[in-house]
Every structure is written in structure tokens, then in C-alpha cells.
Design a protein around this motif. Structure first.
Motif, PDB file in Angstrom:
ATOM      1  N   VAL A 139      -5.481  -2.558  -7.699  1.00 47.19           N
ATOM      2  CA  VAL A 139      -5.315  -2.992  -6.359  1.00 47.19           C
ATOM      3  C   VAL A 139      -6.244  -3.992  -6.185  1.00 47.19           C
ATOM      4  CG1 VAL A 139      -4.561  -0.806  -5.315  1.00 47.19           C
ATOM      5  CG2 VAL A 139      -7.147  -1.261  -5.680  1.00 47.19           C
ATOM      6  N   THR A 140      -7.222  -4.516  -7.137  1.00 43.28           N
ATOM      7  CA  THR A 140      -8.129  -5.513  -7.061  1.00 43.28           C
ATOM      8  C   THR A 140      -7.612  -6.981  -7.540  1.00 43.28           C
ATOM      9  OG1 THR A 140      -8.915  -5.047  -9.395  1.00 43.28           O
ATOM     10  CG2 THR A 140      -9.919  -3.916  -7.733  1.00 43.28           C
ATOM     11  N   ASP A 141      -6.279  -6.743  -8.048  1.00 45.72           N
ATOM     12  CA  ASP A 141      -5.637  -8.005  -8.502  1.00 45.72           C
ATOM     13  C   ASP A 141      -4.188  -8.335  -7.402  1.00 45.72           C
ATOM     14  OD1 ASP A 141      -3.789  -9.625  -9.893  1.00 45.72           O
ATOM     15  OD2 ASP A 141      -4.256  -9.160 -12.041  1.00 45.72           O
ATOM     16  N   GLU A 142      -4.434  -9.221  -6.853  1.00 46.54           N
ATOM     17  CA  GLU A 142      -3.445  -9.673  -5.843  1.00 46.54           C
ATOM     18  C   GLU A 142      -2.164  -9.618  -6.441  1.00 46.54           C
ATOM     19  OE1 GLU A 142      -2.549 -12.731  -2.080  1.00 46.54           O
ATOM     20  OE2 GLU A 142      -4.601 -12.669  -3.122  1.00 46.54           O
ATOM     21  N   ALA A 143      -1.837 -10.451  -7.698  1.00 45.91           N
ATOM     22  CA  ALA A 143      -0.779 -10.923  -8.310  1.00 45.91           C
ATOM     23  C   ALA A 143      -0.034  -9.290  -8.857  1.00 45.91           C
ATOM     24  CB  ALA A 143      -0.891 -11.653  -9.682  1.00 45.91           C
ATOM     25  N   SER A 144      -1.059  -8.510  -9.304  1.00 40.70           N
ATOM     26  CA  SER A 144      -0.400  -7.207  -9.401  1.00 40.70           C
ATOM     27  C   SER A 144       0.174  -6.255  -8.336  1.00 40.70           C
ATOM     28  CB  SER A 144      -1.639  -6.394 -10.240  1.00 40.70           C
ATOM     29  OG  SER A 144      -0.962  -4.911 -10.403  1.00 40.70           O
ATOM     30  N   VAL A 145      -0.796  -6.543  -7.148  1.00 42.70           N
ATOM     31  CA  VAL A 145      -0.124  -5.715  -6.039  1.00 42.70           C
ATOM     32  C   VAL A 145       1.255  -6.551  -5.438  1.00 42.70           C
ATOM     33  CG1 VAL A 145      -0.801  -5.517  -3.431  1.00 42.70           C
ATOM     34  CG2 VAL A 145      -2.376  -5.281  -5.468  1.00 42.70           C
ATOM     35  N   LYS A 146       1.335  -7.682  -5.568  1.00 43.91           N
ATOM     36  CA  LYS A 146       2.615  -8.482  -5.205  1.00 43.91           C
ATOM     37  C   LYS A 146       3.817  -8.015  -6.231  1.00 43.91           C
ATOM     38  CE  LYS A 146       0.395 -12.494  -2.568  1.00 43.91           C
ATOM     39  NZ  LYS A 146       0.518 -13.825  -2.559  1.00 43.91           N
ATOM     40  N   ALA A 147       3.348  -7.839  -7.463  1.00 42.95           N
ATOM     41  CA  ALA A 147       4.514  -7.672  -8.424  1.00 42.95           C
ATOM     42  C   ALA A 147       5.107  -6.332  -7.856  1.00 42.95           C
ATOM     43  CB  ALA A 147       3.882  -7.760  -9.837  1.00 42.95           C
ATOM     44  N   ALA A 148       4.315  -5.377  -7.889  1.00 44.37           N
ATOM     45  CA  ALA A 148       4.277  -3.763  -7.481  1.00 44.37           C
ATOM     46  C   ALA A 148       5.251  -3.965  -6.079  1.00 44.37           C
ATOM     47  CB  ALA A 148       3.216  -3.035  -7.607  1.00 44.37           C
ATOM     48  N   ALA A 149       4.984  -4.502  -5.204  1.00 44.14           N
ATOM     49  CA  ALA A 149       5.787  -4.352  -3.967  1.00 44.14           C
ATOM     50  C   ALA A 149       6.833  -5.222  -4.271  1.00 44.14           C
ATOM     51  CB  ALA A 149       4.986  -5.407  -2.952  1.00 44.14           C
ATOM     52  N   ALA A 150       7.049  -6.021  -4.856  1.00 43.40           N
ATOM     53  CA  ALA A 150       8.540  -6.575  -5.304  1.00 43.40           C
ATOM     54  C   ALA A 150       9.332  -5.613  -6.038  1.00 43.40           C
ATOM     55  CB  ALA A 150       8.126  -8.051  -5.814  1.00 43.40           C
ATOM     56  N   LEU A 151       8.841  -4.894  -6.547  1.00 48.94           N
ATOM     57  CA  LEU A 151       9.577  -3.783  -7.469  1.00 48.94           C
ATOM     58  C   LEU A 151       9.963  -2.777  -6.665  1.00 48.94           C
ATOM     59  CD1 LEU A 151      10.521  -3.177 -10.427  1.00 48.94           C
ATOM     60  CD2 LEU A 151       8.622  -2.260 -10.778  1.00 48.94           C
ATOM     61  N   CYS A 152       9.427  -2.461  -5.555  1.00 46.89           N
ATOM     62  CA  CYS A 152       9.206  -1.393  -4.818  1.00 46.89           C
ATOM     63  C   CYS A 152       9.759  -1.472  -3.455  1.00 46.89           C
ATOM     64  CB  CYS A 152       7.960  -0.350  -4.987  1.00 46.89           C
ATOM     65  SG  CYS A 152       7.525   0.002  -6.714  1.00 46.89           S
ATOM     66  N   LYS A 153      10.875  -2.209  -3.124  1.00 48.28           N
ATOM     67  CA  LYS A 153      11.181  -2.812  -1.938  1.00 48.28           C
ATOM     68  C   LYS A 153      11.798  -1.810  -1.058  1.00 48.28           C
ATOM     69  CE  LYS A 153      11.284  -7.677  -2.636  1.00 48.28           C
ATOM     70  NZ  LYS A 153      12.282  -8.959  -2.497  1.00 48.28           N
ATOM     71  N   ASP A 154      12.051  -0.587  -1.324  1.00 48.25           N
ATOM     72  CA  ASP A 154      12.756   0.546  -0.696  1.00 48.25           C
ATOM     73  C   ASP A 154      11.551   1.422  -0.346  1.00 48.25           C
ATOM     74  OD1 ASP A 154      12.036   1.199  -3.345  1.00 48.25           O
ATOM     75  OD2 ASP A 154      13.843   2.354  -3.432  1.00 48.25           O
ATOM     76  N   THR A 155      10.559   1.074  -0.539  1.00 46.36           N
ATOM     77  CA  THR A 155       9.075   2.054   0.078  1.00 46.36           C
ATOM     78  C   THR A 155       9.268   2.215   1.631  1.00 46.36           C
ATOM     79  OG1 THR A 155       7.866   1.591  -1.774  1.00 46.36           O
ATOM     80  CG2 THR A 155       6.673   2.318   0.054  1.00 46.36           C
ATOM     81  N   THR A 156       9.058   3.488   1.959  1.00 45.22           N
ATOM     82  CA  THR A 156       8.888   3.843   3.507  1.00 45.22           C
ATOM     83  C   THR A 156       7.604   4.569   4.020  1.00 45.22           C
ATOM     84  OG1 THR A 156      10.200   5.974   3.239  1.00 45.22           O
ATOM     85  CG2 THR A 156      11.392   3.806   3.745  1.00 45.22           C
ATOM     86  N   LEU A 157       6.971   5.152   2.961  1.00 46.66           N
ATOM     87  CA  LEU A 157       5.692   5.840   3.059  1.00 46.66           C
ATOM     88  C   LEU A 157       4.749   5.436   2.043  1.00 46.66           C
ATOM     89  CD1 LEU A 157       3.803   7.920   4.290  1.00 46.66           C
ATOM     90  CD2 LEU A 157       5.012   9.562   3.017  1.00 46.66           C
ATOM     91  N   LEU A 158       3.500   4.807   2.508  1.00 46.50           N
ATOM     92  CA  LEU A 158       2.616   4.109   1.566  1.00 46.50           C
ATOM     93  C   LEU A 158       1.379   5.193   1.575  1.00 46.50           C
ATOM     94  CD1 LEU A 158       1.696   1.887  -0.243  1.00 46.50           C
ATOM     95  CD2 LEU A 158       0.740   0.591   1.697  1.00 46.50           C
ATOM     96  N   VAL A 159       0.815   5.248   0.592  1.00 48.49           N
ATOM     97  CA  VAL A 159      -0.471   6.126   0.465  1.00 48.49           C
ATOM     98  C   VAL A 159      -1.597   5.493  -0.309  1.00 48.49           C
ATOM     99  CG1 VAL A 159      -1.820   8.267  -0.014  1.00 48.49           C
ATOM    100  CG2 VAL A 159       0.859   8.363   0.538  1.00 48.49           C
ATOM    101  N   ASN A 160      -2.305   4.760   0.474  1.00 43.50           N
ATOM    102  CA  ASN A 160      -3.595   4.127   0.133  1.00 43.50           C
ATOM    103  C   ASN A 160      -4.648   5.004  -0.480  1.00 43.50           C
ATOM    104  OD1 ASN A 160      -2.926   1.210   0.367  1.00 43.50           O
ATOM    105  ND2 ASN A 160      -2.895   1.426   2.455  1.00 43.50           N
TER     106      ASN A 160
END
Length: 236
Positions: free
Chosen positions: A55-76
């Protein structure tokens, strides 16, 4: 929002409360559970899909989001804590920057990446893991408490901004948990499994906030009093 049939993404899910959130979601009938972690190599748990995430790496976060585009519930959930002597420590600024990068900026990065995904999938929900330290700062947790107070403020703003897109935002406030992070400390601790279940129950009831233990309830109850607990905490 019902956890059953949802697609859940939990940050910081390799252990502790994050793993408890992931396992509880699977047990409650989530159709898919992504578990974000810095090093997913070797991770195996029934019904859980590991995803590389820092979560401290913006590129890592964007890559995870691109991989998981069916997410409906996010737990931060991802977060770190460090003990210190107090806010006058010479390392207060450096430590604060480190903690803010995960506990505050981390939520911003992940929320910015996943909010459009949740909107596209019908709205869904965010669960942001906060702390009783949001309201009760003591010297040894000064930097940590500041990061959680900032995360609380952010959570309240996110709730208002995301409401029009149908995204529900729930804040979890909790004290010490029985995890590796508090191992060796002799104090009342909550079970991560019990807390995760309590939060999901609150989500399904439409709660905006869950106060997960008696200590946190007590702290919150004093905030509008003439003598809030943060003036004179019991142990000081």
C-alpha cells in the motif's frame, strides 16, 4: 450490504485481523476473497486468492486494482504500529512519516484505485480499520495515534464523497487485538475472528461505525463530556 456473494479485497491480509476478515468473508459466503499482501509467495488458504500488494507503492496498488476489477467490498486493513517514548523524541517526524505512509496515505492510494471499480460494480462498500487511538493518544503511541486520527478524518470525507455512487463506508474502531503485533503485552485483547464477524454484521445492518470492544465504547462515550478520557487516561 451483504457479504454473501460479494467479491472482497482485504489489504494487509497475510495474518492477524486482515486474515480474520478474509476467512470470515469466505465463511459468510463471499463469492471471491482477494488477500492483499507484500509477499504472496507460499501463501495458501482455502477459498482465498493472494494478490501482491504494497500500500506504500502506488504502482503496486494500481496493479492489484487492475487485476481485481470485480471487487465489491474493500477492507482497508493494512497498518503498522511503533512504540516510542513520546512526541518529543528526536525520531518523531521520521516515525510519523513512516506510519502515515501506510496508515493514512495507504488508505488514500487504495481508495483512489478501487472507488471507481466499486462504482462500476454497483457501489459496494469500504471498511476502514481504525483504532481507539483515533481519540486517545498516549506518549508511547503518539505517532501511531496521529496516523489513525488522520485516517478517521479521511474516512469521514470518503463516506460523504462516495455516498452518491452508492458506496457505503464503515469505520472500525478497536483497541488491542490478540495478534502477533501485541504478543508479550499483558492487557485485555479482542479476538480478531470475533471482531471481523462483528464488523461484517454491522455492515449488513447498515452501520457507519463499529466500536468493537468495551474500552473503545468507553473512550467514545467521553468525547463530548467535560472530562474526556484523553485528558487523563487511566494509566497516566
Amino acid at each position: 450490504m451483504n457479504v454473501r456473494n460479494s467479491v472482497v479485497f482485504v489489504t494487509g491480509a497475510n495474518r492477524g485481523l486482515g486474515l480474520a476478515f478474509a476467512k470470515a468473508a469466505h465463511a459468510l459466503g463471499a463469492s471471491k476473497v482477494y488477500v492483499g499482501m507484500r509477499n504472496p509467495e507460499g501463501f495458501e488458504a482455502p477459498g482465498l486468492t493472494p494478490v501482491k500488494l504494497d500500500v506504500t507503492d502506488e504502482a503496486s496498488v494500481k496493479a492489484a486494482a487492475a487485476l481485481c476489477k470485480d471487487t465489491t467490498l474493500l477492507v482497508n486493513n493494512a497498518g503498522i504500529v511503533s512504540l516510542m517514548n513520546g512526541p518529543l523524541d528526536s525520531n518523531m517526524i521520521e516515525l510519523s512519516q513512516t506510519l502515515m505512509n501506510t496508515n493514512y496515505y495507504g488508505i488514500i492510494r487504495v481508495s483512489q484505485a478501487f472507488a471507481p471499480i466499486l462504482a462500476a460494480n454497483g457501489g459496494g462498500a469500504f471498511i476502514n480499520v481504525l483504532s481507539d487511538a483515533t481519540w486517545l493518544s498516549v506518549p508511547m503511541l503518539a505517532a501511531y495515534a496521529a496516523s489513525k486520527s488522520a485516517a478517521w478524518s479521511l474516512t469521514n470525507a470518503l463516506r460523504l464523497q462516495l455516498k452518491p455512487q452508492g458506496t457505503h463506508v464503515l469505520a472500525l474502531h478497536v483497541g488491542f487485538l490478540d495478534t502477533d503485533m501485541t504478543k508479550g503485552f499483558d492487557m485485555p485483547k479482542s479476538s480478531p475472528d470475533v471482531v471481523a464477524r462483528k464488523v461484517y454484521a454491522g455492515l449488513e445492518e447498515g452501520a457507519l461505525e463499529v466500536l468493537a470492544d468495551e474500552g473503545t465504547l468507553q473512550v467514545k462515550s467521553t468525547l463530548s463530556s467535560a472530562e474526556p478520557v484523553y485528558f487523563n487516561p487511566p494509566s497516566f
